[in-house]
Motif scaffolding. Structure first.
Motif, PDB file in Angstrom:
ATOM      1  N   ARG A 167      -1.293  10.389   3.533  1.00  0.00           N
ATOM      2  CA  ARG A 167      -0.231  11.482   3.598  1.00  0.00           C
ATOM      3  C   ARG A 167      -0.280  12.742   3.522  1.00  0.00           C
ATOM      4  O   ARG A 167      -1.120  13.264   3.780  1.00  0.00           O
ATOM      5  CB  ARG A 167       1.212  10.359   4.898  1.00  0.00           C
ATOM      6  N   ARG A 168      -0.285  12.701   2.296  1.00  0.00           N
ATOM      7  CA  ARG A 168      -0.362  14.132   1.253  1.00  0.00           C
ATOM      8  C   ARG A 168      -1.322  14.965   1.582  1.00  0.00           C
ATOM      9  O   ARG A 168      -1.515  15.766   1.907  1.00  0.00           O
ATOM     10  CB  ARG A 168       0.143  13.697  -0.289  1.00  0.00           C
ATOM     11  N   GLY A 169      -2.488  13.763   1.336  1.00  0.00           N
ATOM     12  CA  GLY A 169      -3.618  14.782   1.508  1.00  0.00           C
ATOM     13  C   GLY A 169      -4.064  15.157   2.656  1.00  0.00           C
ATOM     14  O   GLY A 169      -4.617  16.510   3.403  1.00  0.00           O
ATOM     15  N   LEU A 170      -3.534  14.266   3.832  1.00  0.00           N
ATOM     16  CA  LEU A 170      -3.298  15.157   5.230  1.00  0.00           C
ATOM     17  C   LEU A 170      -3.346  16.762   5.465  1.00  0.00           C
ATOM     18  O   LEU A 170      -4.091  17.394   5.852  1.00  0.00           O
ATOM     19  CB  LEU A 170      -3.256  14.231   6.050  1.00  0.00           C
ATOM     20  N   ARG A 171      -2.155  16.115   4.960  1.00  0.00           N
ATOM     21  CA  ARG A 171      -0.982  17.145   5.058  1.00  0.00           C
ATOM     22  C   ARG A 171      -1.361  18.430   4.476  1.00  0.00           C
ATOM     23  O   ARG A 171      -1.370  19.875   4.650  1.00  0.00           O
ATOM     24  CB  ARG A 171       0.392  17.540   4.187  1.00  0.00           C
ATOM     25  N   SER A 172      -2.330  18.084   2.635  1.00  0.00           N
ATOM     26  CA  SER A 172      -3.425  19.234   2.308  1.00  0.00           C
ATOM     27  C   SER A 172      -4.180  20.057   3.211  1.00  0.00           C
ATOM     28  O   SER A 172      -4.557  20.706   2.851  1.00  0.00           O
ATOM     29  CB  SER A 172      -3.472  18.762   0.870  1.00  0.00           C
TER      30      SER A 172
ATOM     31  N   PHE B  95       0.412  -1.829   0.484  1.00  0.00           N
ATOM     32  CA  PHE B  95       0.030   0.046   0.019  1.00  0.00           C
ATOM     33  C   PHE B  95       1.030   1.203  -0.001  1.00  0.00           C
ATOM     34  O   PHE B  95      -0.043   2.311   0.360  1.00  0.00           O
ATOM     35  CB  PHE B  95      -0.673  -0.043   1.278  1.00  0.00           C
ATOM     36  N   ALA B  96       2.078   1.118  -0.063  1.00  0.00           N
ATOM     37  CA  ALA B  96       3.176   2.710  -0.071  1.00  0.00           C
ATOM     38  C   ALA B  96       2.893   3.482  -1.155  1.00  0.00           C
ATOM     39  O   ALA B  96       3.130   4.576  -0.292  1.00  0.00           O
ATOM     40  CB  ALA B  96       4.236   2.127  -0.564  1.00  0.00           C
ATOM     41  N   SER B  97       2.077   3.374  -1.870  1.00  0.00           N
ATOM     42  CA  SER B  97       1.560   4.543  -3.362  1.00  0.00           C
ATOM     43  C   SER B  97       0.806   4.988  -1.730  1.00  0.00           C
ATOM     44  O   SER B  97      -0.025   6.021  -2.217  1.00  0.00           O
ATOM     45  CB  SER B  97       1.147   4.395  -4.304  1.00  0.00           C
ATOM     46  N   ARG B  98      -0.359   4.038  -2.203  1.00  0.00           N
ATOM     47  CA  ARG B  98      -1.690   4.645  -1.669  1.00  0.00           C
ATOM     48  C   ARG B  98      -1.415   5.179   0.268  1.00  0.00           C
ATOM     49  O   ARG B  98      -1.885   6.328   0.129  1.00  0.00           O
ATOM     50  CB  ARG B  98      -2.245   3.487  -1.230  1.00  0.00           C
ATOM     51  N   LEU B  99      -0.442   5.000   0.402  1.00  0.00           N
ATOM     52  CA  LEU B  99      -0.560   5.583   1.727  1.00  0.00           C
ATOM     53  C   LEU B  99       0.156   6.758   1.783  1.00  0.00           C
ATOM     54  O   LEU B  99       0.029   7.968   2.590  1.00  0.00           O
ATOM     55  CB  LEU B  99       0.703   5.002   2.871  1.00  0.00           C
TER      56      LEU B  99
END
Length: 184
Positions: free
Chosen positions: A30-35, A22-26
């Motif tokens: 995380r990128r979505g959370l940061r945004s 799931f590395a790319s999904r993770l």
């Protein structure tokens, strides 16, 4: 007098596979959370639980997240993960992301309104495929045709192609046989 610090939210992440798969999904998660202003380790904590491809482990892992009193459970990419989370709690919000019909899977009663404590996103729901094509036609009304690429060996795709061909939502919509099969 010092003010009390607000509690840091804890996200429970219930994965059916492994972190490596799931590395790319993770990273996208995380990128979505940061945004939205949430940075793992700074102002949000994520408790990961991985079933390592063993769906029989999911109920215990979901129960573990519930016992930690997480703020929300994220169940990405797996109907069994979402079902395990749903069975484990009626109070903690659950967000799923699946490639199946959530109604047929037993996650929700209908698509129009989330219910109880569960909601999510589906990417491969044939029930709304005709609507997607209709929206494409509205966005690009002068386009002569649109293509829908599917895996012809997946039985659910045969059902979807049939539904699109018979949708009747637009007389210009028609179905065509796949130009090639596996191995061509």
């Amino acid at each position: 007098m010092a003010r009390a610090q607000p509690a840091i939210p804890v996200i429970g992440y219930l994965g059916a596979e492994s972190a490596a798969r799931f590395a790319s999904r993770l990273e996208a998660f995380r990128r979505g959370l940061r945004s939205t202003g949430f940075d793992e380790g700074r102002n949000v904590t994520i408790e990961y639980r991985w079933a390592e491809g063993r769906n029989d482990r999911l109920p215990a892992l979901a129960a573990e997240l519930v016992s930690l009193q997480v703020s929300v459970i994220v169940a990405p990419g797996s109907v069994p993960s979402a079902l395990a989370a749903k069975a484990a709690t009626r109070t903690i919000p659950i967000v799923f992301e699946i490639g199946a019909d959530p109604v047929a899977a037993g996650l929700v009663a209908g698509l129009s309104r989330p219910e109880d404590n569960i909601t999510g996103v589906t990417s491969l729901n044939w029930a709304i495929a005709a609507k997607r094509l209709q929206l494409l036609h509205e966005v690009a009304p002068t386009a002569g045709s649109f293509a829908v690429l599917v895996n012809p060996s997946n039985p659910k795709n045969a059902e979807g192609r049939s539904g699109l061909a018979n949708s009747g939502q637009n007389p210009r919509m028609r179905s065509a046989r796949p130009a090639c099969q596996q191995g061509e």
